[in-house]
Design a protein around this motif. Structure first.
Motif, PDB file in Angstrom:
ATOM      1  N   GLU A  88       0.995  -1.198   0.003  1.00 10.25           N
ATOM      2  CA  GLU A  88      -0.106  -0.085   0.037  1.00 10.25           C
ATOM      3  C   GLU A  88       0.917   1.222   0.027  1.00 10.25           C
ATOM      4  O   GLU A  88       0.407   2.268  -0.316  1.00 10.25           O
ATOM      5  CB  GLU A  88      -1.019  -0.011   1.332  1.00 10.25           C
ATOM      6  CG  GLU A  88      -0.317   0.042   2.408  1.00 10.25           C
ATOM      7  CD  GLU A  88      -0.158  -1.176   3.220  1.00 10.25           C
ATOM      8  OE1 GLU A  88       0.384  -1.316   4.225  1.00 10.25           O
ATOM      9  OE2 GLU A  88      -0.186  -2.342   2.694  1.00 10.25           O
ATOM     10  N   ASN A  89       2.135   1.336   0.454  1.00 10.40           N
ATOM     11  CA  ASN A  89       2.980   2.428   0.344  1.00 10.40           C
ATOM     12  C   ASN A  89       4.345   1.835   0.202  1.00 10.40           C
ATOM     13  O   ASN A  89       5.004   1.548   1.146  1.00 10.40           O
ATOM     14  CB  ASN A  89       2.852   2.909   1.562  1.00 10.40           C
ATOM     15  CG  ASN A  89       3.642   4.215   1.828  1.00 10.40           C
ATOM     16  OD1 ASN A  89       4.536   4.621   0.724  1.00 10.40           O
ATOM     17  ND2 ASN A  89       3.577   5.079   2.866  1.00 10.40           N
ATOM     18  N   GLY A 115       5.475  13.611   4.282  1.00 10.29           N
ATOM     19  CA  GLY A 115       4.137  13.456   3.902  1.00 10.29           C
ATOM     20  C   GLY A 115       3.553  11.933   3.988  1.00 10.29           C
ATOM     21  O   GLY A 115       2.515  11.583   3.847  1.00 10.29           O
ATOM     22  N   GLU A 116       4.479  11.067   4.532  1.00 10.09           N
ATOM     23  CA  GLU A 116       4.109   9.368   4.719  1.00 10.09           C
ATOM     24  C   GLU A 116       4.094   9.291   6.258  1.00 10.09           C
ATOM     25  O   GLU A 116       4.730   9.671   6.861  1.00 10.09           O
ATOM     26  CB  GLU A 116       5.045   8.677   4.032  1.00 10.09           C
ATOM     27  CG  GLU A 116       5.290   8.824   2.419  1.00 10.09           C
ATOM     28  CD  GLU A 116       4.019   8.515   1.745  1.00 10.09           C
ATOM     29  OE1 GLU A 116       3.293   7.532   2.301  1.00 10.09           O
ATOM     30  OE2 GLU A 116       3.747   9.209   0.506  1.00 10.09           O
ATOM     31  N   SER A 117       3.295   7.906   6.406  1.00 10.49           N
ATOM     32  CA  SER A 117       3.406   7.525   7.790  1.00 10.49           C
ATOM     33  C   SER A 117       3.675   6.050   7.623  1.00 10.49           C
ATOM     34  O   SER A 117       3.533   5.275   6.718  1.00 10.49           O
ATOM     35  CB  SER A 117       2.027   7.815   8.344  1.00 10.49           C
ATOM     36  OG  SER A 117       0.967   7.096   7.660  1.00 10.49           O
ATOM     37  N   SER A 118       3.857   5.277   9.033  1.00  7.27           N
ATOM     38  CA  SER A 118       4.306   4.009   8.937  1.00  7.27           C
ATOM     39  C   SER A 118       3.099   2.961   8.710  1.00  7.27           C
ATOM     40  O   SER A 118       3.264   1.806   8.257  1.00  7.27           O
ATOM     41  CB  SER A 118       4.771   3.448  10.330  1.00  7.27           C
ATOM     42  OG  SER A 118       4.005   3.866  11.413  1.00  7.27           O
ATOM     43  N   SER A 119       1.978   3.701   9.013  1.00  5.40           N
ATOM     44  CA  SER A 119       0.836   2.775   8.729  1.00  5.40           C
ATOM     45  C   SER A 119      -0.512   3.885   8.836  1.00  5.40           C
ATOM     46  O   SER A 119      -0.430   4.793   9.298  1.00  5.40           O
ATOM     47  CB  SER A 119       0.589   1.736   9.749  1.00  5.40           C
ATOM     48  OG  SER A 119       0.503   2.286  11.067  1.00  5.40           O
ATOM     49  N   LYS A 120      -1.819   3.289   8.246  1.00  8.59           N
ATOM     50  CA  LYS A 120      -2.719   4.177   8.287  1.00  8.59           C
ATOM     51  C   LYS A 120      -3.502   4.261   9.774  1.00  8.59           C
ATOM     52  O   LYS A 120      -3.860   5.323  10.242  1.00  8.59           O
ATOM     53  CB  LYS A 120      -3.830   3.559   7.450  1.00  8.59           C
ATOM     54  CG  LYS A 120      -3.585   3.667   5.925  1.00  8.59           C
ATOM     55  CD  LYS A 120      -4.721   3.207   5.076  1.00  8.59           C
ATOM     56  CE  LYS A 120      -4.289   3.244   3.625  1.00  8.59           C
ATOM     57  NZ  LYS A 120      -5.105   2.799   2.695  1.00  8.59           N
ATOM     58  N   TRP A 165       4.034   6.054  13.294  1.00  7.65           N
ATOM     59  CA  TRP A 165       5.174   7.252  12.788  1.00  7.65           C
ATOM     60  C   TRP A 165       4.631   7.981  11.891  1.00  7.65           C
ATOM     61  O   TRP A 165       4.090   7.445  10.614  1.00  7.65           O
ATOM     62  CB  TRP A 165       6.521   6.583  12.644  1.00  7.65           C
ATOM     63  CG  TRP A 165       7.002   5.894  13.441  1.00  7.65           C
ATOM     64  CD1 TRP A 165       6.749   4.417  13.747  1.00  7.65           C
ATOM     65  CD2 TRP A 165       7.750   6.235  14.913  1.00  7.65           C
ATOM     66  NE1 TRP A 165       7.355   4.090  14.871  1.00  7.65           N
ATOM     67  CE2 TRP A 165       8.181   5.180  15.450  1.00  7.65           C
ATOM     68  CE3 TRP A 165       8.439   7.491  15.222  1.00  7.65           C
ATOM     69  CZ2 TRP A 165       8.863   5.153  16.571  1.00  7.65           C
ATOM     70  CZ3 TRP A 165       9.441   7.455  16.297  1.00  7.65           C
ATOM     71  CH2 TRP A 165       9.681   6.175  16.889  1.00  7.65           C
ATOM     72  N   GLU A 166       4.640   9.166  11.685  1.00  4.98           N
ATOM     73  CA  GLU A 166       4.358  10.090  10.676  1.00  4.98           C
ATOM     74  C   GLU A 166       4.997  11.241  10.497  1.00  4.98           C
ATOM     75  O   GLU A 166       5.534  12.077  11.324  1.00  4.98           O
ATOM     76  CB  GLU A 166       2.667  10.823  11.058  1.00  4.98           C
ATOM     77  CG  GLU A 166       1.961  11.255   9.932  1.00  4.98           C
ATOM     78  CD  GLU A 166       0.486  11.863  10.360  1.00  4.98           C
ATOM     79  OE1 GLU A 166      -0.420  11.499   9.513  1.00  4.98           O
ATOM     80  OE2 GLU A 166       0.107  11.912  11.564  1.00  4.98           O
ATOM     81  N   ASN A 167       5.550  11.630   9.044  1.00  3.66           N
ATOM     82  CA  ASN A 167       6.461  12.583   8.932  1.00  3.66           C
ATOM     83  C   ASN A 167       5.472  13.703   8.057  1.00  3.66           C
ATOM     84  O   ASN A 167       5.160  13.559   7.029  1.00  3.66           O
ATOM     85  CB  ASN A 167       7.584  12.043   7.703  1.00  3.66           C
ATOM     86  CG  ASN A 167       8.354  12.925   7.212  1.00  3.66           C
ATOM     87  OD1 ASN A 167       8.347  14.308   7.703  1.00  3.66           O
ATOM     88  ND2 ASN A 167       9.386  12.399   6.530  1.00  3.66           N
ATOM     89  N   ASN A 168       5.228  14.782   8.906  1.00 11.39           N
ATOM     90  CA  ASN A 168       4.370  15.874   8.387  1.00 11.39           C
ATOM     91  C   ASN A 168       5.288  17.002   7.750  1.00 11.39           C
ATOM     92  O   ASN A 168       4.929  17.950   7.590  1.00 11.39           O
ATOM     93  CB  ASN A 168       3.525  16.281   9.211  1.00 11.39           C
ATOM     94  CG  ASN A 168       2.687  15.310  10.076  1.00 11.39           C
ATOM     95  OD1 ASN A 168       2.079  14.620   8.930  1.00 11.39           O
ATOM     96  ND2 ASN A 168       2.424  15.246  11.250  1.00 11.39           N
TER      97      ASN A 168
END
Length: 184
Positions: A88-89, A115-120, A165-168
């Motif tokens: 999915e990513n 803009g990505e994260s480790s999971s939804k 984890w989320e990279n904003n």
């Protein structure tokens, strides 16, 4: 390619946990005589039996199928790390820094693009984890709290704690972490 010795691997993991065959039999529901035959290579365990043994020994099932006898297998070169990517990513990746998941600890690096994260969703695992932000900044979701972590910060994640984890930011983020027991 060397043949994998499942019976030797089962024996090795049982001894690492300091269990007798009888104690492992009690934990798995498998008879001590069958376990003894499996460890001697005189009986082939079913997948279900292997699952019971791996659960009782608290190790991933695939560890029984790994054959690492050489000291050369103790080193992981930067260009030959095992990578875990998700359908999915495919821009998000984990890289295994330990040669495998056979030991009692697993060491990995997580690369999170902007803009990505480790999971939804938040997820958890049974292992205890310690993470260190090597590059960039990351929003760490732990249970119902969001913690902003910067380069050089670290965090301990208790077992069974929902997190992600989320990279904003507009920059890549890299987080190095250790998990015990291994969970990937």
């Amino acid at each position: 390619m060397n043949e994998v010795d499942i019976s030797r691997n089962i024996t090795e993991y049982r001894k690492r946990k300091e269990l007798t065959i009888k104690e492992l039999a009690t934990l798995t529901g498998v008879t001590p005589s069958l376990l003894s035959q499996i460890e001697k290579g005189k009986a082939n365990p079913s997948i279900n039996t292997l699952k019971q043994i791996s659960s009782a020994l608290d190790i991933p099932l695939f560890n029984f199928f790994i054959n690492d006898n050489s000291t050369e297998n103790l080193v992981v070169r930067k260009d030959s790390r095992k990578k875990i990517m998700f359908a999915e990513n495919d821009s998000f990746a984990y890289e295994l820094l330990t040669p495998n998941s056979q030991g009692t600890i697993e060491f990995m690096i997580m690369k999170i693009p902007p803009g990505e994260s480790s999971s939804k969703e938040l997820f958890s695992h049974k292992g205890e984890e310690v993470a260190y932000v090597m590059k960039g900044c990351v929003s760490f979701h732990l249970m119902s709290t969001v913690i902003e972590l910067n380069c050089g910060d670290s965090v301990k994640i208790p077992p069974h704690s929902n997190h992600k984890w989320e990279n904003n930011t507009d920059e890549d983020c890299e987080v190095i972490f250790a998990v015990t027991p291994p969970s990937f």
